[in-house]
Each structure stands twice: as structure tokens, then as C-alpha cells.
Write a protein that holds these residues in place. Structure first.
Motif, mmCIF file in Angstrom:
data_model
loop_
_atom_site.group_PDB
_atom_site.id
_atom_site.type_symbol
_atom_site.label_atom_id
_atom_site.label_comp_id
_atom_site.label_asym_id
_atom_site.label_seq_id
_atom_site.Cartn_x
_atom_site.Cartn_y
_atom_site.Cartn_z
ATOM 1 N N GLU A 232 -12.093 -31.221 6.091
ATOM 2 C CA GLU A 232 -13.176 -32.114 6.524
ATOM 3 C C GLU A 232 -12.697 -32.869 7.759
ATOM 4 O OE1 GLU A 232 -15.007 -32.861 2.028
ATOM 5 O OE2 GLU A 232 -13.863 -34.452 3.022
ATOM 6 N N PHE A 233 -13.184 -32.469 8.914
ATOM 7 C CA PHE A 233 -12.694 -33.022 10.171
ATOM 8 C C PHE A 233 -13.608 -34.156 10.617
ATOM 9 C CE2 PHE A 233 -11.428 -28.340 10.895
ATOM 10 C CZ PHE A 233 -10.345 -28.485 10.044
ATOM 11 N N LEU A 234 -13.024 -35.314 10.845
ATOM 12 C CA LEU A 234 -13.809 -36.484 11.247
ATOM 13 C C LEU A 234 -13.015 -37.326 12.232
ATOM 14 C CD1 LEU A 234 -13.609 -39.223 8.479
ATOM 15 C CD2 LEU A 234 -12.359 -37.088 8.299
ATOM 16 N N TYR A 235 -13.745 -38.098 13.020
ATOM 17 C CA TYR A 235 -13.122 -39.015 13.969
ATOM 18 C C TYR A 235 -13.965 -40.282 14.042
ATOM 19 C CZ TYR A 235 -10.436 -40.816 17.790
ATOM 20 O OH TYR A 235 -9.606 -41.605 18.547
ATOM 21 N N PRO A 236 -13.304 -41.468 14.014
ATOM 22 C CA PRO A 236 -11.871 -41.665 13.820
ATOM 23 C C PRO A 236 -11.477 -41.445 12.359
ATOM 24 C CG PRO A 236 -12.988 -43.774 13.998
ATOM 25 C CD PRO A 236 -14.018 -42.732 14.269
ATOM 26 N N ASN A 237 -10.331 -40.811 12.144
ATOM 27 C CA ASN A 237 -9.923 -40.525 10.774
ATOM 28 C C ASN A 237 -9.103 -41.662 10.163
ATOM 29 O OD1 ASN A 237 -7.694 -39.893 12.488
ATOM 30 N ND2 ASN A 237 -6.811 -38.598 10.909
ATOM 31 N N ARG A 238 -8.801 -42.681 10.953
ATOM 32 C CA ARG A 238 -8.088 -43.876 10.472
ATOM 33 C C ARG A 238 -6.758 -43.495 9.815
ATOM 34 N NH1 ARG A 238 -11.158 -47.464 13.402
ATOM 35 N NH2 ARG A 238 -13.357 -47.195 12.915
ATOM 36 N N TRP A 239 -6.757 -43.341 8.488
ATOM 37 C CA TRP A 239 -5.558 -42.992 7.725
ATOM 38 C C TRP A 239 -5.677 -41.608 7.096
ATOM 39 C CZ3 TRP A 239 -7.008 -41.587 2.895
ATOM 40 C CH2 TRP A 239 -8.254 -42.071 2.443
ATOM 41 N N ARG A 240 -6.831 -40.970 7.204
ATOM 42 C CA ARG A 240 -7.161 -39.809 6.383
ATOM 43 C C ARG A 240 -6.578 -38.520 6.955
ATOM 44 N NH1 ARG A 240 -11.949 -36.607 4.878
ATOM 45 N NH2 ARG A 240 -12.442 -36.915 2.670
ATOM 46 N N TYR A 241 -6.011 -37.727 6.086
ATOM 47 C CA TYR A 241 -5.396 -36.458 6.451
ATOM 48 C C TYR A 241 -6.446 -35.378 6.645
ATOM 49 C CZ TYR A 241 -2.257 -32.403 6.213
ATOM 50 O OH TYR A 241 -1.565 -31.256 6.499
ATOM 51 N N SER A 242 -6.175 -34.469 7.554
ATOM 52 C CA SER A 242 -6.894 -33.201 7.638
ATOM 53 C C SER A 242 -5.961 -32.202 8.299
ATOM 54 C CB SER A 242 -8.189 -33.320 8.450
ATOM 55 O OG SER A 242 -7.910 -33.435 9.841
ATOM 56 N N ALA A 243 -6.262 -30.930 8.139
ATOM 57 C CA ALA A 243 -5.461 -29.899 8.803
ATOM 58 C C ALA A 243 -5.490 -30.086 10.308
ATOM 59 C CB ALA A 243 -5.986 -28.515 8.425
ATOM 60 N N LEU A 244 -6.642 -30.500 10.852
ATOM 61 C CA LEU A 244 -6.751 -30.714 12.294
ATOM 62 C C LEU A 244 -5.867 -31.865 12.744
ATOM 63 C CD1 LEU A 244 -8.013 -30.151 15.047
ATOM 64 C CD2 LEU A 244 -9.968 -31.572 14.370
ATOM 65 N N ALA A 245 -5.892 -32.974 11.998
ATOM 66 C CA ALA A 245 -5.053 -34.120 12.360
ATOM 67 C C ALA A 245 -3.577 -33.756 12.288
ATOM 68 C CB ALA A 245 -5.356 -35.299 11.442
ATOM 69 N N ALA A 246 -3.191 -32.975 11.277
ATOM 70 C CA ALA A 246 -1.798 -32.566 11.144
ATOM 71 C C ALA A 246 -1.384 -31.673 12.306
ATOM 72 C CB ALA A 246 -1.588 -31.852 9.821
ATOM 73 N N LEU A 247 -2.230 -30.726 12.656
ATOM 74 C CA LEU A 247 -1.921 -29.837 13.771
ATOM 75 C C LEU A 247 -1.792 -30.606 15.079
ATOM 76 C CD1 LEU A 247 -4.265 -26.873 12.848
ATOM 77 C CD2 LEU A 247 -1.761 -26.733 13.042
ATOM 78 N N ASP A 248 -2.632 -31.605 15.266
ATOM 79 C CA ASP A 248 -2.534 -32.380 16.508
ATOM 80 C C ASP A 248 -1.236 -33.164 16.540
ATOM 81 O OD1 ASP A 248 -3.901 -32.926 18.981
ATOM 82 O OD2 ASP A 248 -4.209 -34.978 18.266
ATOM 83 N N TYR A 249 -0.779 -33.641 15.381
ATOM 84 C CA TYR A 249 0.535 -34.280 15.328
ATOM 85 C C TYR A 249 1.625 -33.287 15.725
ATOM 86 C CZ TYR A 249 5.095 -35.329 13.571
ATOM 87 O OH TYR A 249 6.461 -35.462 13.490
ATOM 88 N N PHE A 250 1.609 -32.096 15.140
ATOM 89 C CA PHE A 250 2.654 -31.112 15.440
ATOM 90 C C PHE A 250 2.625 -30.692 16.908
ATOM 91 C CE2 PHE A 250 2.910 -30.646 10.805
ATOM 92 C CZ PHE A 250 4.285 -30.566 10.640
ATOM 93 N N ARG A 251 1.430 -30.623 17.489
ATOM 94 C CA ARG A 251 1.329 -30.337 18.920
ATOM 95 C C ARG A 251 2.003 -31.439 19.733
ATOM 96 N NH1 ARG A 251 -1.152 -32.215 23.086
ATOM 97 N NH2 ARG A 251 -1.975 -33.857 21.730
#
Length: 323
Positions: A232-251
């Protein structure tokens, strides 16, 4: 892959807080262009409005993590939580790209006037919640505060399975959380990027391994998707995890250290690719409930410029490195 011209024009027609990142990450604009746009964040749009809500004592909404008077008020019984207090406002300003020099004196005023709702602890010392401490670590480093003691806290409070959990300090869990672990990683990465202090890097890499072992999406024990929130991809995600947020961190982490994408991210990449619409956009999922100063992004179901920026640059990063 080059971004479609029409899609790029749509993304560029946005608030300076978003536009400068599109110029830098997708349009290939030279530094003098995107830096000039970034400088506008403090004087127009989201950044200027949020700066205008700062209290004279340095806080926002009179509180550290929650607005003054929140507990015991009718608002406390409503879904979600308000996103207007000091920590959230600083986090937004930092992520918008506001120059910390424009908040001159804020760190000192917060040290003098702001206390955590948890046990009235001093603001820059953090408290016991991993996510709160993560945001504080990054915000303090950005404002030039010596955050080395709080950085060490993350090393000392990592759980046996490799990550972190906001419930652990209260004795409610000994297992790491996807949400808490990603927030901890983001805070430590921001701290290292801003200060150059790599003392948390080993712990951060251990937390990365916690997520990578689970391919950013799945339970290690059963192989099942950990929960619906992962896709479930959302913005702003504040504290919430998603695969997209994790991938952007790894990038972001890969950019700092010159690392290639880990093959164990491929399932998460597939989920992001599957969510992309035929026109190249990503749609907003259900937004987090709670009071805000203003809307940063679109309502549920509409094409999101923020998600489209993040999704596009994640796939560009992966595709460029993965034959």
C-alpha cells in the motif's frame, strides 16, 4: 530509462519541495538549476507555510510529538494522530530540502522549551520509542546539534534478530518490526550523510540484512507477505513501512556508499512495477488519518506526484544496475 516528456512536465509542475527533486533525480538538471529551485522552498509553497506555523518558543503546535493539550481532548479519541507538532514539522521541513541555516536558533529554543510527552525528557536526548528517536536523530543532525549519544542508542538497542521495534522498550516485543527497522535505518542514514559519522554503519547494515533476509516483504518463518501495508503505497507515509519506502531507502544508502542493488529486492521491485499505471504514475493509497497543517499530496485513488517521483527513481536505479 528516460522519463516520458509529458510525465516529466506533469511532475515539474509542482511545489518547489517536490520540483527540485524531480529536476535532480529525473530531469538531469545541472546543480545550479535544482539548487535554485530548492532555495525557493523556504519562501514559497509548502516550506514557507510550514515555517510560518512555528511558535515563538521554537516548537510547532506547542508540543514535541503531539500538540499541546492533545491528551484528554476529543482529538485524542479520533482515528490516527495529529501530524502538526514539532517533530513532524521538522521532519517535513528537512525532507522538503529547507536549508537548516534558515532555522537559526531553533535547536537552542527547543533545548530550552521542548520536552517529550514521555516522562518529560529533554528534547534532543530522545526518549524510548525507536521511530521518535530516529526522526530526532536526523532532525538534530540537520540543525547542527551533537547527536552522537542518541546515535549510540541505536547501536545499543538493536534486537537479537537484527532490527528494532518501538514496542521493545516497554517489554511488549522481542521481535523486530518492519516499520521500526526502516525508520531506524532512515534516521541513521540521514545522520551519517549529514555528519560524516559512520559509527552506526555496522548496526545499520545489520538492520538492512533483517529486511533483505525477508526480501522486504515476507515473513521469514512462513514466506507469506507480512501484511497488506507492504504494497500500500502512500505519501506522506510518516512512519509507515511499504516496499516502495524500503526500496527508496536502499537506493539512497547505495548512493552514499556506492553499492549495487541486492538481488533479494527483486520481489519488492516487482510489486512497485506492478503498481505503476499505464501512464507511468502511481496512485495514492488511503492516507493516514490525523490533523495536518495542509495537504502535501492528493486524495486516495488519484495519481500522486510524490509517489511517481519515488517509484520512477527506484525503478531507474534498479534497471540501470540490473541487466
Amino acid at each position: 530509462m528516460a522519463t516520458d516528456a509529458a510525465l516529466l512536465d506533469w511532475l515539474l509542475d509542482s511545489d518547489p519541495a517536490l520540483r527540485w527533486r524531480v529536476e535532480r533525480d529525473l530531469a538531469g538538471a545541472p546543480p545550479e538549476v535544482w539548487e535554485a529551485t530548492r532555495a525557493r522552498v523556504a519562501t514559497e509553497g509548502f516550506g514557507a507555510e510550514l515555517l510560518g506555523h512555528q511558535d515563538l518558543d521554537g516548537q510547532w503546535a506547542g508540543g514535541a510529538y503531539f500538540p499541546a493539550g492533545f491528551f484528554g481532548s476529543p482529538e485524542a479519541d479520533e482515528p490516527g494522530q495529529p501530524w502538526v507538532a514539532t517533530t513532524w514539522s521538522l521532519k517535513d521541513l528537512r525532507e522538503f530540502g529547507v536549508d537548516a541555516s534558515l532555522l537559526d536558533g531553533t535547536a537552542e529554543r527547543l533545548a530550552a522549551n521542548s520536552r517529550w510527552e514521555y516522562e518529560d525528557l529533554p528534547y534532543w536526548g530522545g526518549e524510548v520509542d525507536v521511530c521518535i528517536n530516529s526522526f530526532t536523530l536526523a532532525n538534530g543532525a540537520w540543525l547542527g546539534v551533537d547527536m552522537s549519544a542518541l546515535a549510540r542508542w541505536f547501536v545499543d538497542h538493536r534486537l537479537a534478530d537484527g532490527g528494532w521495534n518501538c514496542q521493545a522498550e516497554e517489554g511488549d516485543s522481542v521481535r523486530s518490526s518492519f516499520h521500526s527497522t526502516l525508520n531506524a535505518l532512515r534516521g541513521m542514514l540521514a545522520y551519517e550523510r549529514i555528519t560524516g559519522d559512520a559509527s552506526t554503519r555496522e548496526a545499520r547494515h545489520g538492520g538492512e540484512e533483517y529486511l533483505l533476509t525477508r526480501r522486504l516483504m515476507f515473513r521469514e518463518s512462513t514466506g507469506e507477505q507480512v501484511a497488506p501495508f507492504v504494497t500500500e503505497f502512500l505519501y506522506p507515509n510518516r512512519w509507515r513501512y511499504s516496499a516502495l519506502a524500503a526500496l527508496d531507502y536502499f537506493r539512497d544508502a547505495a548512493e552514499l556508499q556506492g553499492r549495487a542493488p541486492d538481488p533479494r529486492m527483486s520481489d519488492a521491485i516487482d510489486s512497485v512495477r506492478a503498481a505503476r499505471q499505464p501512464d507511468g504514475t502511481w496512485l495514492q493509497a488511503k492516507r493516514l488519518a490525523g490533523r495536518t497543517w495542509f495537504d502535501i499530496d492528493v486524495p486516495e485513488g488519484e495519481p500522486s506526484k510524490w509517489l511517481t517521483l519515488i517509484g520512477t527513481r527506484v525503478l531507474d536505479w534498479w534497471d540501470a544496475a540490473t541487466p
